[in-house]
Scaffold this active site. Sequence first.
Site, PDB file in Angstrom:
ATOM      1  N   ASP A 290       0.858  -1.219  -0.032  1.00  8.00           N
ATOM      2  CA  ASP A 290      -0.008   0.174  -0.116  1.00  8.00           C
ATOM      3  C   ASP A 290       0.881   1.125  -0.075  1.00  8.00           C
ATOM      4  O   ASP A 290       2.240   1.032   0.378  1.00  8.00           O
ATOM      5  CB  ASP A 290      -1.031   0.012   1.193  1.00  8.00           C
ATOM      6  CG  ASP A 290      -0.277  -0.435   2.557  1.00  8.00           C
ATOM      7  OD1 ASP A 290       0.632   0.247   2.732  1.00  8.00           O
ATOM      8  OD2 ASP A 290      -0.791  -0.985   3.319  1.00  8.00           O
TER       9      ASP A 290
ATOM     10  N   ASP B 256       1.313   5.084   1.530  1.00 14.25           N
ATOM     11  CA  ASP B 256       0.770   6.088   2.655  1.00 14.25           C
ATOM     12  C   ASP B 256       1.268   7.246   2.097  1.00 14.25           C
ATOM     13  O   ASP B 256       2.439   7.453   1.478  1.00 14.25           O
ATOM     14  CB  ASP B 256       1.115   5.920   3.881  1.00 14.25           C
ATOM     15  CG  ASP B 256       0.707   4.298   4.368  1.00 14.25           C
ATOM     16  OD1 ASP B 256      -0.524   4.020   3.947  1.00 14.25           O
ATOM     17  OD2 ASP B 256       1.356   3.611   4.882  1.00 14.25           O
TER      18      ASP B 256
ATOM     19  N   ASP C 289       8.555   5.255  13.464  1.00 10.93           N
ATOM     20  CA  ASP C 289       9.359   4.296  14.560  1.00 10.93           C
ATOM     21  C   ASP C 289      10.735   4.061  13.749  1.00 10.93           C
ATOM     22  O   ASP C 289      11.600   4.268  14.759  1.00 10.93           O
ATOM     23  CB  ASP C 289       8.500   3.006  14.599  1.00 10.93           C
ATOM     24  CG  ASP C 289       7.851   2.412  13.075  1.00 10.93           C
ATOM     25  OD1 ASP C 289       8.375   3.025  11.986  1.00 10.93           O
ATOM     26  OD2 ASP C 289       7.048   1.686  13.237  1.00 10.93           O
TER      27      ASP C 289
HETATM   28  P1  ATP Z   1       3.945  -2.607   5.911  1.00  9.22           P
HETATM   29  O1  ATP Z   1       4.769  -3.159   4.877  1.00  9.22           O
HETATM   30  O2  ATP Z   1       3.484  -3.534   6.681  1.00  9.22           O
HETATM   31  O3  ATP Z   1       2.758  -1.723   5.396  1.00  9.22           O
HETATM   32  P2  ATP Z   1       4.688   0.104   7.199  1.00  9.22           P
HETATM   33  O4  ATP Z   1       5.973   0.320   7.590  1.00  9.22           O
HETATM   34  O5  ATP Z   1       4.230   0.564   5.900  1.00  9.22           O
HETATM   35  O6  ATP Z   1       4.690  -1.546   6.664  1.00  9.22           O
HETATM   36  P3  ATP Z   1       2.209   0.885   8.233  1.00  9.22           P
HETATM   37  O7  ATP Z   1       1.429   0.287   9.556  1.00  9.22           O
HETATM   38  O8  ATP Z   1       1.647   0.799   6.859  1.00  9.22           O
HETATM   39  O9  ATP Z   1       3.401   0.090   8.177  1.00  9.22           O
HETATM   40  O10 ATP Z   1       2.626   2.374   8.501  1.00  9.22           O
HETATM   41  C1  ATP Z   1       3.159   3.354   7.750  1.00  9.22           C
HETATM   42  C2  ATP Z   1       3.982   4.226   8.569  1.00  9.22           C
HETATM   43  O11 ATP Z   1       3.717   4.861   9.358  1.00  9.22           O
HETATM   44  C3  ATP Z   1       5.523   3.317   8.894  1.00  9.22           C
HETATM   45  O12 ATP Z   1       6.306   3.262   7.858  1.00  9.22           O
HETATM   46  C4  ATP Z   1       5.960   4.343   9.963  1.00  9.22           C
HETATM   47  O13 ATP Z   1       6.767   5.328   9.445  1.00  9.22           O
HETATM   48  C5  ATP Z   1       4.604   4.853  10.544  1.00  9.22           C
HETATM   49  N1  ATP Z   1       4.265   4.170  11.766  1.00  9.22           N
HETATM   50  C6  ATP Z   1       3.461   3.055  11.771  1.00  9.22           C
HETATM   51  N2  ATP Z   1       3.313   2.476  12.896  1.00  9.22           N
HETATM   52  C7  ATP Z   1       3.829   3.134  13.872  1.00  9.22           C
HETATM   53  C8  ATP Z   1       4.356   3.321  15.056  1.00  9.22           C
HETATM   54  N3  ATP Z   1       3.498   2.351  15.851  1.00  9.22           N
HETATM   55  N4  ATP Z   1       4.883   4.284  15.607  1.00  9.22           N
HETATM   56  C9  ATP Z   1       5.602   5.044  14.686  1.00  9.22           C
HETATM   57  N5  ATP Z   1       5.430   5.147  13.496  1.00  9.22           N
HETATM   58  C10 ATP Z   1       4.620   4.107  13.068  1.00  9.22           C
HETATM   59 MG    MG Z   2       2.329   0.650   4.863  1.00  9.32          MG
END
Ligand code: ATP
Ligand code: MG
Length: 451
Positions: free
Chosen positions: A74, A76, A151
């Site tokens: 996805d 963001d 994070d």
């Molecule tokens: P995935 O491949 O699972 O989507 P992702 O890193 O994109 O991994 P998401 O849950 O989509 O995970 O979150 C998008 C972004 O938001 C992350 O890359 C990070 O920058 C931020 N983020 C998500 N969860 C947290 C958290 N618990 N604390 C701080 N930042 C977060």
């Molecule tokens: Mg993501």
Amino acid sequence: MIRRLIRRVFGGTPAQGRKARGPRVISFAEHQIDRTSISSAALKVTQKLQEAGFDAFVVGGAVRDLLLGIIPKDFDIATSATPEQVHALFRRSRIIGRRFKIVHVTFGRDEIIEVTTYRGPADEGHVTDDHGRILHDNVWGTQEQDALRRDFTVNALYYNPASREIVDYANGVADLQVKQLVMIGDPEQRYREDPVRMLRAARLAAKLGLEIEENTRAPIESLAALLQNVPAARLFDEMLKLLFSGHAWECLSQLRQQGLHHGFFPLLDVIMEQPLGEKFVMLALDSTDQRIRADKPVSVGFLFASLLWHEVLAAWKDIQSQGENPLPALFQAMDRVIDVQEEKLAIPRRYSVTMKEIWALQPRFEQRSGRRPFRLLEQPRFRSGFDFLALRAASGELDNELVEWWAEFQNADNARREAMLVTEPTGAAAKKRRRRRRKPDAGPAEAAGSE
Ligand code: ATP
Ligand code: MG
């Protein structure tokens, strides 16, 4: 590609400092990530926001994955516009979330682009619980502040589709190059703010093949208990992300290595330490991984039924040893296992219903006489129940002959099915004896009539 890029950008030295010293801007010529790798919906969102005078970047996991050569699942968007301003720009959008307000913009039938407003520093304007967990937090900030609130360094990368530049505040590109997962800021404080970050560390390390950097890893074991304060529904969501990441087995091994299975998925240790159970769970996760990677649908209920099967078996045996008959004992065992997991993980009811159905079918596969096999074939869950049976046989729990019998029976014509039925005279006699025991007062006429 990354290795070459790092050498060009940083002269071959991976970044050491974990504090931002102003962003590094990495040009298209260096990273080679083109707009064609970004979903057209995400491009439309950034373009519209930028035309309205706001900042708008693809952020987080998508940029990280593209740098690693993985297709993002996805996209963001991070923006300087407030949720209300974003909502006003997009007709098919809505503001969601209480803890963090974000905007979902919908495209086509089901593509959702998540748009988040730059967040301000964690030490201002938020409400925490007694352990430091942030409960509410809607303070807006600059892009740099937003980066430092994320994070891991590899998640704090911003891609601007208009200029095709990547903005990197926390040396994330360098950390990716040396395959390190590094927490931004003080790891202990960041885990206290949000204990789910510990699970994210395990999942991202497993999924991306990164090593959890030493300072980032060190506090996890002693803080693992904080996961008990996280709402069960959020834990369940994170558990699904882990199990359906396409790297489930590595994720669970990571959880165990980091001591994160206690209090989170409390039965995991027990399951993985039984010789038969471990093989069974491994086979179930392996087939889930393969289905995910092949883009095939997966069943949450089936996987949870597999993960907890050996718990059910143990409880079933235990209850029977106290004198209960096999079938009622199985139902009591299922309830016992489900109750513990519902409380800890908030497994939604629709999944626990499926799990019970799959488990309850298992003893019925052993009955191969009379009309019973025909009735079993008509069960709506027959297919799942049969796949489950096959998994049990593959793990060595039961003889494969039973699976082969059912594989043939379900595809055979009626004549062949009748010929396959097993005659079980001793079983029938035993059943009659049981009935007589249960009805001691029944006269001969009544006993005959009940047959
Ligand atoms: P995935 O491949 O699972 O989507 P992702 O890193 O994109 O991994 P998401 O849950 O989509 O995970 O979150 C998008 C972004 O938001 C992350 O890359 C990070 O920058 C931020 N983020 C998500 N969860 C947290 C958290 N618990 N604390 C701080 N930042 C977060
Ligand atoms: Mg993501």
